[in-house]
Design a protein around this motif. Structure first.
Motif, PDB file in Angstrom:
ATOM      1  N   ALA A   3      50.236  27.970  40.983  1.00  0.00           N
ATOM      2  CA  ALA A   3      49.217  27.561  40.026  1.00  0.00           C
ATOM      3  C   ALA A   3      49.530  28.143  38.645  1.00  0.00           C
ATOM      4  O   ALA A   3      50.124  29.220  38.541  1.00  0.00           O
ATOM      5  CB  ALA A   3      47.839  28.041  40.493  1.00  0.00           C
ATOM      6  N   HIS A   4      49.096  27.444  37.608  1.00  0.00           N
ATOM      7  CA  HIS A   4      49.372  27.939  36.252  1.00  0.00           C
ATOM      8  C   HIS A   4      48.658  29.258  35.980  1.00  0.00           C
ATOM      9  O   HIS A   4      49.133  30.081  35.210  1.00  0.00           O
ATOM     10  CB  HIS A   4      49.026  26.876  35.202  1.00  0.00           C
ATOM     11  N   ASN A   5      47.505  29.464  36.634  1.00  0.00           N
ATOM     12  CA  ASN A   5      46.783  30.733  36.468  1.00  0.00           C
ATOM     13  C   ASN A   5      47.584  31.906  37.015  1.00  0.00           C
ATOM     14  O   ASN A   5      47.465  33.024  36.527  1.00  0.00           O
ATOM     15  CB  ASN A   5      45.420  30.675  37.170  1.00  0.00           C
ATOM     16  N   THR A   6      48.385  31.650  38.032  1.00  0.00           N
ATOM     17  CA  THR A   6      49.216  32.705  38.606  1.00  0.00           C
ATOM     18  C   THR A   6      50.270  33.158  37.599  1.00  0.00           C
ATOM     19  O   THR A   6      50.490  34.361  37.420  1.00  0.00           O
ATOM     20  CB  THR A   6      49.880  32.212  39.900  1.00  0.00           C
ATOM     21  N   ILE A   7      50.890  32.206  36.941  1.00  0.00           N
ATOM     22  CA  ILE A   7      51.887  32.544  35.913  1.00  0.00           C
ATOM     23  C   ILE A   7      51.207  33.333  34.789  1.00  0.00           C
ATOM     24  O   ILE A   7      51.733  34.339  34.305  1.00  0.00           O
ATOM     25  CB  ILE A   7      52.563  31.270  35.339  1.00  0.00           C
ATOM     26  N   LYS A   8      50.023  32.885  34.393  1.00  0.00           N
ATOM     27  CA  LYS A   8      49.272  33.565  33.338  1.00  0.00           C
ATOM     28  C   LYS A   8      48.975  35.006  33.743  1.00  0.00           C
ATOM     29  O   LYS A   8      49.129  35.936  32.942  1.00  0.00           O
ATOM     30  CB  LYS A   8      47.973  32.803  33.073  1.00  0.00           C
ATOM     31  N   LYS A   9      48.577  35.189  34.991  1.00  0.00           N
ATOM     32  CA  LYS A   9      48.271  36.535  35.493  1.00  0.00           C
ATOM     33  C   LYS A   9      49.515  37.416  35.459  1.00  0.00           C
ATOM     34  O   LYS A   9      49.458  38.564  35.037  1.00  0.00           O
ATOM     35  CB  LYS A   9      47.715  36.433  36.923  1.00  0.00           C
TER      36      LYS A   9
ATOM     37  N   MET B 265      34.666  45.223  30.846  1.00  0.00           N
ATOM     38  CA  MET B 265      34.681  43.771  30.696  1.00  0.00           C
ATOM     39  C   MET B 265      33.460  43.305  29.899  1.00  0.00           C
ATOM     40  O   MET B 265      33.566  42.438  29.025  1.00  0.00           O
ATOM     41  CB  MET B 265      34.715  43.094  32.066  1.00  0.00           C
ATOM     42  N   ASN B 266      32.296  43.896  30.165  1.00  0.00           N
ATOM     43  CA  ASN B 266      31.075  43.507  29.450  1.00  0.00           C
ATOM     44  C   ASN B 266      31.118  43.959  27.986  1.00  0.00           C
ATOM     45  O   ASN B 266      30.739  43.208  27.094  1.00  0.00           O
ATOM     46  CB  ASN B 266      29.840  44.094  30.131  1.00  0.00           C
ATOM     47  N   GLU B 267      31.561  45.190  27.750  1.00  0.00           N
ATOM     48  CA  GLU B 267      31.561  45.722  26.383  1.00  0.00           C
ATOM     49  C   GLU B 267      32.620  45.069  25.502  1.00  0.00           C
ATOM     50  O   GLU B 267      32.377  44.783  24.332  1.00  0.00           O
ATOM     51  CB  GLU B 267      31.781  47.241  26.416  1.00  0.00           C
TER      52      GLU B 267
ATOM     53  N   GLU C 236      42.339  39.027  31.921  1.00  0.00           N
ATOM     54  CA  GLU C 236      42.761  40.113  31.034  1.00  0.00           C
ATOM     55  C   GLU C 236      42.298  41.461  31.560  1.00  0.00           C
ATOM     56  O   GLU C 236      43.057  42.439  31.542  1.00  0.00           O
ATOM     57  CB  GLU C 236      42.221  39.871  29.625  1.00  0.00           C
ATOM     58  N   THR C 237      41.072  41.524  32.058  1.00  0.00           N
ATOM     59  CA  THR C 237      40.558  42.776  32.617  1.00  0.00           C
ATOM     60  C   THR C 237      41.381  43.195  33.825  1.00  0.00           C
ATOM     61  O   THR C 237      41.717  44.370  33.976  1.00  0.00           O
ATOM     62  CB  THR C 237      39.074  42.616  33.014  1.00  0.00           C
ATOM     63  N   ALA C 238      41.712  42.232  34.685  1.00  0.00           N
ATOM     64  CA  ALA C 238      42.529  42.548  35.862  1.00  0.00           C
ATOM     65  C   ALA C 238      43.891  43.068  35.437  1.00  0.00           C
ATOM     66  O   ALA C 238      44.431  44.001  36.031  1.00  0.00           O
ATOM     67  CB  ALA C 238      42.676  41.321  36.750  1.00  0.00           C
ATOM     68  N   ALA C 239      44.458  42.477  34.386  1.00  0.00           N
ATOM     69  CA  ALA C 239      45.769  42.918  33.907  1.00  0.00           C
ATOM     70  C   ALA C 239      45.684  44.321  33.312  1.00  0.00           C
ATOM     71  O   ALA C 239      46.552  45.166  33.555  1.00  0.00           O
ATOM     72  CB  ALA C 239      46.297  41.940  32.872  1.00  0.00           C
TER      73      ALA C 239
ATOM     74  N   ALA D 201      44.188  40.807  41.924  1.00  0.00           N
ATOM     75  CA  ALA D 201      43.467  39.535  41.944  1.00  0.00           C
ATOM     76  C   ALA D 201      42.234  39.612  41.039  1.00  0.00           C
ATOM     77  O   ALA D 201      41.338  40.426  41.275  1.00  0.00           O
ATOM     78  CB  ALA D 201      43.044  39.187  43.361  1.00  0.00           C
ATOM     79  N   PRO D 202      42.160  38.767  40.024  1.00  0.00           N
ATOM     80  CA  PRO D 202      40.988  38.762  39.147  1.00  0.00           C
ATOM     81  C   PRO D 202      39.692  38.449  39.888  1.00  0.00           C
ATOM     82  O   PRO D 202      38.615  38.885  39.486  1.00  0.00           O
ATOM     83  CB  PRO D 202      41.304  37.661  38.132  1.00  0.00           C
ATOM     84  N   SER D 203      39.802  37.708  40.983  1.00  0.00           N
ATOM     85  CA  SER D 203      38.595  37.367  41.744  1.00  0.00           C
ATOM     86  C   SER D 203      37.939  38.617  42.332  1.00  0.00           C
ATOM     87  O   SER D 203      36.740  38.602  42.627  1.00  0.00           O
ATOM     88  CB  SER D 203      38.934  36.382  42.852  1.00  0.00           C
ATOM     89  N   THR D 204      38.692  39.682  42.481  1.00  0.00           N
ATOM     90  CA  THR D 204      38.132  40.942  42.979  1.00  0.00           C
ATOM     91  C   THR D 204      37.056  41.439  42.021  1.00  0.00           C
ATOM     92  O   THR D 204      35.991  41.891  42.458  1.00  0.00           O
ATOM     93  CB  THR D 204      39.242  41.998  43.115  1.00  0.00           C
ATOM     94  N   ILE D 205      37.326  41.342  40.738  1.00  0.00           N
ATOM     95  CA  ILE D 205      36.356  41.802  39.740  1.00  0.00           C
ATOM     96  C   ILE D 205      35.106  40.931  39.790  1.00  0.00           C
ATOM     97  O   ILE D 205      33.982  41.436  39.706  1.00  0.00           O
ATOM     98  CB  ILE D 205      36.982  41.776  38.332  1.00  0.00           C
TER      99      ILE D 205
END
Length: 170
Positions: A33-39, A71-73, A80-83, A89-93
């Motif tokens: 997926a393109h999101n994977t490359i982005k991650k 992430m909120n502030e 980006e937060t996951a990185a 996995a960003p879904s964890t957040i």
């Protein structure tokens, strides 16, 4: 989902950074997926090659809260937060955020997964002293159960004998 080696991830990231294609173009080449490359790109930008290796960790409640507060502030996205925090996995957040909103702070605590282990020993009550009232009552109960068992066994044997005599008559 395909598993990618660190070398393949690094190759895709380098191609993106060298303007050899966008997320979608590279995702078609690598079959993801393109999101994977982005991650991968974001993780590489924040942590270098270490960001591309998988790490299995358990996170403390305080760490989870720090990530959500950041992430909120800062208004950063999940990716980006996951990185930034090197979370695979960003879904964890997102899971943490939903749990916090629905069930409160206790939902972020770590829970044991899987089946509970079996106890080797069964918990037995202490043996009553011989001759005491409890010991006599326990023996009386055991004898009653034994007597009831023998009565049922005797009734089954008689019924079996009746069935055999009936079948012999025919």
């Amino acid at each position: 989902m395909a598993k990618f080696t660190v070398e393949k991830k690094l190759e895709a990231v380098k191609r993106y950074l060298n303007n050899e294609g966008g997320y979608r173009f590279l995702s078609e080449i690598y079959g993801t997926a393109h999101n994977t490359i982005k991650k991968w790109v974001l993780q590489y930008q924040y942590h270098g090659e270490e960001g591309l290796t998988k790490s299995y960790t358990s996170y403390t409640v305080q760490f989870k809260l720090d990530v959500l507060n950041y992430m909120n502030e800062q208004g950063t996205s999940l990716y980006e937060t996951a990185a930034i925090f090197n979370i695979p996995a960003p879904s964890t957040i997102l899971d943490w955020k939903l749990k916090l909103e629905t069930d409160g702070l206790d939902a972020l605590k770590m829970k044991k997964k899987g089946r509970p282990s079996m106890n080797k020993e069964t918990k037995k009550s202490p043996q009553p002293v011989e001759g005491s009232l409890e010991a006599l009552q326990a023996e009386n109960e055991r004898l009653r159960m034994e007597n009831a068992y023998l009565k049922k066994l005797n009734a089954l044997v008689r019924m079996q004998e009746k069935l055999q005599t009936k079948s012999k008559r025919k």
